[in-house]
Design a protein around this motif. Structure first.
Motif, mmCIF file in Angstrom:
data_model
loop_
_atom_site.group_PDB
_atom_site.id
_atom_site.type_symbol
_atom_site.label_atom_id
_atom_site.label_comp_id
_atom_site.label_asym_id
_atom_site.label_seq_id
_atom_site.Cartn_x
_atom_site.Cartn_y
_atom_site.Cartn_z
ATOM 1 N N LEU A 137 4.379 -1.910 -8.259
ATOM 2 C CA LEU A 137 3.238 -1.053 -7.966
ATOM 3 C C LEU A 137 2.576 -0.645 -9.275
ATOM 4 O O LEU A 137 3.208 -0.051 -10.150
ATOM 5 N N ARG A 138 1.295 -0.981 -9.415
ATOM 6 C CA ARG A 138 0.551 -0.679 -10.638
ATOM 7 C C ARG A 138 -0.676 0.149 -10.277
ATOM 8 O O ARG A 138 -1.420 -0.206 -9.357
ATOM 9 N N GLN A 139 -0.899 1.243 -10.997
ATOM 10 C CA GLN A 139 -2.048 2.107 -10.771
ATOM 11 C C GLN A 139 -2.744 2.358 -12.105
ATOM 12 O O GLN A 139 -2.091 2.659 -13.104
ATOM 13 N N PHE A 140 -4.077 2.223 -12.102
ATOM 14 C CA PHE A 140 -4.835 2.440 -13.333
ATOM 15 C C PHE A 140 -6.301 2.655 -12.978
ATOM 16 O O PHE A 140 -6.711 2.509 -11.814
ATOM 17 N N ASN A 141 -7.093 3.008 -13.972
ATOM 18 C CA ASN A 141 -8.540 3.130 -13.819
ATOM 19 C C ASN A 141 -9.186 2.056 -14.676
ATOM 20 O O ASN A 141 -8.877 1.938 -15.867
ATOM 21 N N ASP A 142 -10.065 1.251 -14.062
ATOM 22 C CA ASP A 142 -10.666 0.132 -14.790
ATOM 23 C C ASP A 142 -11.927 0.526 -15.545
ATOM 24 O O ASP A 142 -12.643 -0.328 -16.064
ATOM 25 N N GLY A 143 -12.191 1.827 -15.606
ATOM 26 C CA GLY A 143 -13.380 2.323 -16.284
ATOM 27 C C GLY A 143 -14.465 2.755 -15.327
ATOM 28 O O GLY A 143 -15.354 3.533 -15.696
ATOM 29 N N THR A 144 -14.389 2.266 -14.084
ATOM 30 C CA THR A 144 -15.374 2.650 -13.070
ATOM 31 C C THR A 144 -14.735 3.195 -11.805
ATOM 32 O O THR A 144 -15.377 3.910 -11.042
ATOM 33 N N GLN A 145 -13.450 2.860 -11.567
ATOM 34 C CA GLN A 145 -12.793 3.298 -10.338
ATOM 35 C C GLN A 145 -11.278 3.243 -10.507
ATOM 36 O O GLN A 145 -10.754 2.534 -11.373
ATOM 37 N N ASP A 146 -10.574 4.020 -9.668
ATOM 38 C CA ASP A 146 -9.118 3.960 -9.626
ATOM 39 C C ASP A 146 -8.692 2.705 -8.869
ATOM 40 O O ASP A 146 -9.292 2.341 -7.853
ATOM 41 N N VAL A 147 -7.636 2.044 -9.361
ATOM 42 C CA VAL A 147 -7.192 0.770 -8.805
ATOM 43 C C VAL A 147 -5.696 0.842 -8.515
ATOM 44 O O VAL A 147 -4.922 1.398 -9.298
ATOM 45 N N VAL A 148 -5.293 0.277 -7.380
ATOM 46 C CA VAL A 148 -3.885 0.107 -7.035
ATOM 47 C C VAL A 148 -3.633 -1.382 -6.834
ATOM 48 O O VAL A 148 -4.405 -2.063 -6.153
ATOM 49 N N GLN A 149 -2.552 -1.878 -7.444
ATOM 50 C CA GLN A 149 -2.178 -3.279 -7.297
ATOM 51 C C GLN A 149 -0.727 -3.395 -6.847
ATOM 52 O O GLN A 149 0.120 -2.603 -7.261
ATOM 53 N N PHE A 150 -0.451 -4.382 -5.986
ATOM 54 C CA PHE A 150 0.903 -4.830 -5.708
ATOM 55 C C PHE A 150 1.103 -6.130 -6.472
ATOM 56 O O PHE A 150 0.299 -7.062 -6.342
ATOM 57 N N LEU A 151 2.184 -6.195 -7.272
ATOM 58 C CA LEU A 151 2.428 -7.347 -8.132
ATOM 59 C C LEU A 151 3.684 -8.095 -7.701
ATOM 60 O O LEU A 151 4.589 -7.528 -7.083
ATOM 61 N N ARG A 152 3.738 -9.363 -8.078
ATOM 62 C CA ARG A 152 4.961 -10.124 -7.878
ATOM 63 C C ARG A 152 6.040 -9.558 -8.801
ATOM 64 O O ARG A 152 5.757 -9.217 -9.953
ATOM 65 N N PRO A 153 7.277 -9.444 -8.315
ATOM 66 C CA PRO A 153 8.357 -8.925 -9.167
ATOM 67 C C PRO A 153 8.510 -9.754 -10.435
ATOM 68 O O PRO A 153 8.401 -10.982 -10.411
ATOM 69 N N GLY A 154 8.740 -9.072 -11.542
ATOM 70 C CA GLY A 154 8.945 -9.755 -12.812
ATOM 71 C C GLY A 154 7.671 -10.085 -13.547
ATOM 72 O O GLY A 154 7.684 -10.903 -14.471
ATOM 73 N N ALA A 155 6.558 -9.455 -13.181
ATOM 74 C CA ALA A 155 5.284 -9.743 -13.835
ATOM 75 C C ALA A 155 5.262 -9.163 -15.241
ATOM 76 O O ALA A 155 5.939 -8.181 -15.553
ATOM 77 N N SER A 156 4.450 -9.772 -16.092
ATOM 78 C CA SER A 156 4.295 -9.278 -17.455
ATOM 79 C C SER A 156 3.270 -8.151 -17.473
ATOM 80 O O SER A 156 2.636 -7.839 -16.467
ATOM 81 N N ASN A 157 3.096 -7.549 -18.627
ATOM 82 C CA ASN A 157 2.109 -6.488 -18.815
ATOM 83 C C ASN A 157 1.144 -6.911 -19.921
ATOM 84 O O ASN A 157 1.541 -7.007 -21.078
ATOM 85 N N PRO A 158 -0.128 -7.221 -19.609
ATOM 86 C CA PRO A 158 -0.746 -7.135 -18.281
ATOM 87 C C PRO A 158 -0.383 -8.343 -17.422
ATOM 88 O O PRO A 158 -0.037 -9.403 -17.950
ATOM 89 N N PRO A 159 -0.491 -8.211 -16.088
ATOM 90 C CA PRO A 159 -0.169 -9.331 -15.200
ATOM 91 C C PRO A 159 -1.267 -10.390 -15.226
ATOM 92 O O PRO A 159 -2.405 -10.124 -15.613
ATOM 93 N N SER A 160 -0.912 -11.600 -14.806
ATOM 94 C CA SER A 160 -1.899 -12.669 -14.682
ATOM 95 C C SER A 160 -2.539 -12.606 -13.294
ATOM 96 O O SER A 160 -2.093 -11.860 -12.415
ATOM 97 N N TRP A 161 -3.580 -13.431 -13.081
ATOM 98 C CA TRP A 161 -4.195 -13.511 -11.756
ATOM 99 C C TRP A 161 -3.144 -13.851 -10.702
ATOM 100 O O TRP A 161 -3.131 -13.299 -9.602
ATOM 101 N N ALA A 162 -2.245 -14.788 -11.047
ATOM 102 C CA ALA A 162 -1.257 -15.258 -10.074
ATOM 103 C C ALA A 162 -0.232 -14.194 -9.721
ATOM 104 O O ALA A 162 0.424 -14.288 -8.683
ATOM 105 N N ASP A 163 -0.071 -13.180 -10.573
ATOM 106 C CA ASP A 163 0.910 -12.124 -10.301
ATOM 107 C C ASP A 163 0.409 -11.097 -9.293
ATOM 108 O O ASP A 163 1.198 -10.345 -8.730
ATOM 109 N N ILE A 164 -0.892 -11.030 -9.079
ATOM 110 C CA ILE A 164 -1.473 -9.970 -8.255
ATOM 111 C C ILE A 164 -1.458 -10.389 -6.786
ATOM 112 O O ILE A 164 -2.071 -11.381 -6.403
#
Length: 352
Positions: free
Chosen positions: A192-219
């Motif tokens: 579970l990743r939560q952040f603000n992209d500069g314009t809005q709050d964002v919530v993401q579900f990621l594949r387990p073991g993703a790097s920071n930052p995640p790739s497109w395929a991890d989301i």
């Protein structure tokens, strides 16, 4: 196992365990289409093209079973009432090992005649496909406008923009799909990743073991990206008649819909590829007679759909001739058609 044989006209194959698909860039079923967009990228939806029901499972009443599983190699959520450890694919809400399509941009925009562009705000990579309807007024004609066969627009990607070159002023309704089947990145990021992209709050579900930052395929899910919904789906038999109409009503409130359908045909064969089939599913296309025949302007192969905010109207021409032409002896002849026996349709939508 597939037994394949090569022929100068293509490849034919047969198997008890697969469906054969033939893609021929040299045929002329859409020779009227100056844009030839079907030659650029093929998008195949994992949905039935005949009257087979969609593999689905109804939601059950809550019964205390475990519905969420997070491990180092997978994240799964079952539909209500199903045990996530034993659930079939149809009983899962989503599964990180089989990612849903990512709609990374969607819009309904006005296009002027000639060239214009839409700014996406990020670099557009090669692993995208644009699903687009061009239209005027409030009615979308799919797969093409039967009155103005040159109606439409060429489109391409460059940098962060989608460019259009329209034949006239019109609107474009599109979804930009991202396909990324690359291997997961390596890391210890939370699912579970939560952040603000500069314009809005964002919530993401990621594949387990993703790097920071995640790739497109991890989301797996990103709250900025709308999820494609099926607003209506079904199958109907095509009856004989010149311009028969079938109306499919649906609730498009708060959505902008897009139509997809395939035509279902009976058996046949192809001498060039030494192949035969008991039935087949085809992409829809317009097939207009160069010379009208007894009040017919479409051949029996032709179909199209008129899509509005809450209704899809299908027009078919089964029983019409396949061609009307003058032979070498200056005699007028007709050919038979391969008309559809049925149509399998899907009305897709995303929130406005």
């Amino acid at each position: 196992m597939i037994n394949a044989s090569e022929y100068s006209g293509g490849t034919s194959w047969s198997s008890d365990f697969c469906t054969a698909v033939q893609i021929d860039q040299n045929d002329d079923i859409d020779a009227f289409n100056p844009f030839s967009t079907r030659y650029r990228r093929l998008v195949v939806w994992d949905l039935p093209g005949n009257n087979t029901p969609i593999a689905d499972a109804p939601n059950l009443a809550p019964n205390g079973t475990k519905t969420i599983r997070i491990a180092n190699n997978a994240m799964k959520i079952a539909k209500p009432g199903y045990n996530v450890d034993t659930a079939t694919y149809a009983q899962l809400a989503f599964d990180s090992t089989r990612l849903p399509v990512k709609v990374i941009r969607a819009a309904d925009i006005a296009l002027p005649s000639g060239q214009s562009f839409y700014e996406c705000g990020f670099p557009i990579t090669d692993n995208v496909a644009l699903d687009v309807h061009f239209y005027t007024g409030s009615t979308i004609m799919y797969p093409n406008n039967p009155v103005d066969l040159k109606f439409g627009a060429e489109y391409w990607f460059d940098g962060t923009r989608i460019y259009f070159d329209a034949t006239q002023a019109m609107r474009a309704r599109f979804m930009l799909y991202l396909e990324d089947n690359s291997a997961p990145t390596s890391g210890t990021y939370n699912v579970l990743r939560q952040f603000n992209d500069g314009t809005q709050d964002v919530v993401q579900f990621l594949r387990p073991g993703a790097s920071n930052p995640p790739s497109w395929a991890d989301i797996i899910i990103d709250t900025r990206w709308p999820q494609v919904q099926i607003l209506a789906e079904g199958y109907f038999n095509v009856t004989s008649g010149n311009g028969n109409v079938v109306d499919i009503a649906f609730d498009g409130t708060g959505m902008f819909p897009m139509v997809k359908y395939m035509t279902y045909h009976g058996g046949g064969s192809n001498f060039n590829t030494n192949s035969s089939w008991q039935n087949r599913v085809r992409m829809p296309f317009l097939d207009i007679l160069k010379y009208g025949y007894q009040g017919q302007s479409h051949t029996g192969n032709s179909t199209y759909c008129e899509l509005t905010a809450n209704n899809a109207r299908f027009r078919t021409f089964r029983g019409n001739v396949g061609d009307y032409y003058e032979d070498d002896n200056f005699e007028w002849q007709t050919d038979g058609a391969d008309p559809p026996l049925g149509i399998r349709y899907y009305i897709l939508g995303i929130p406005v």
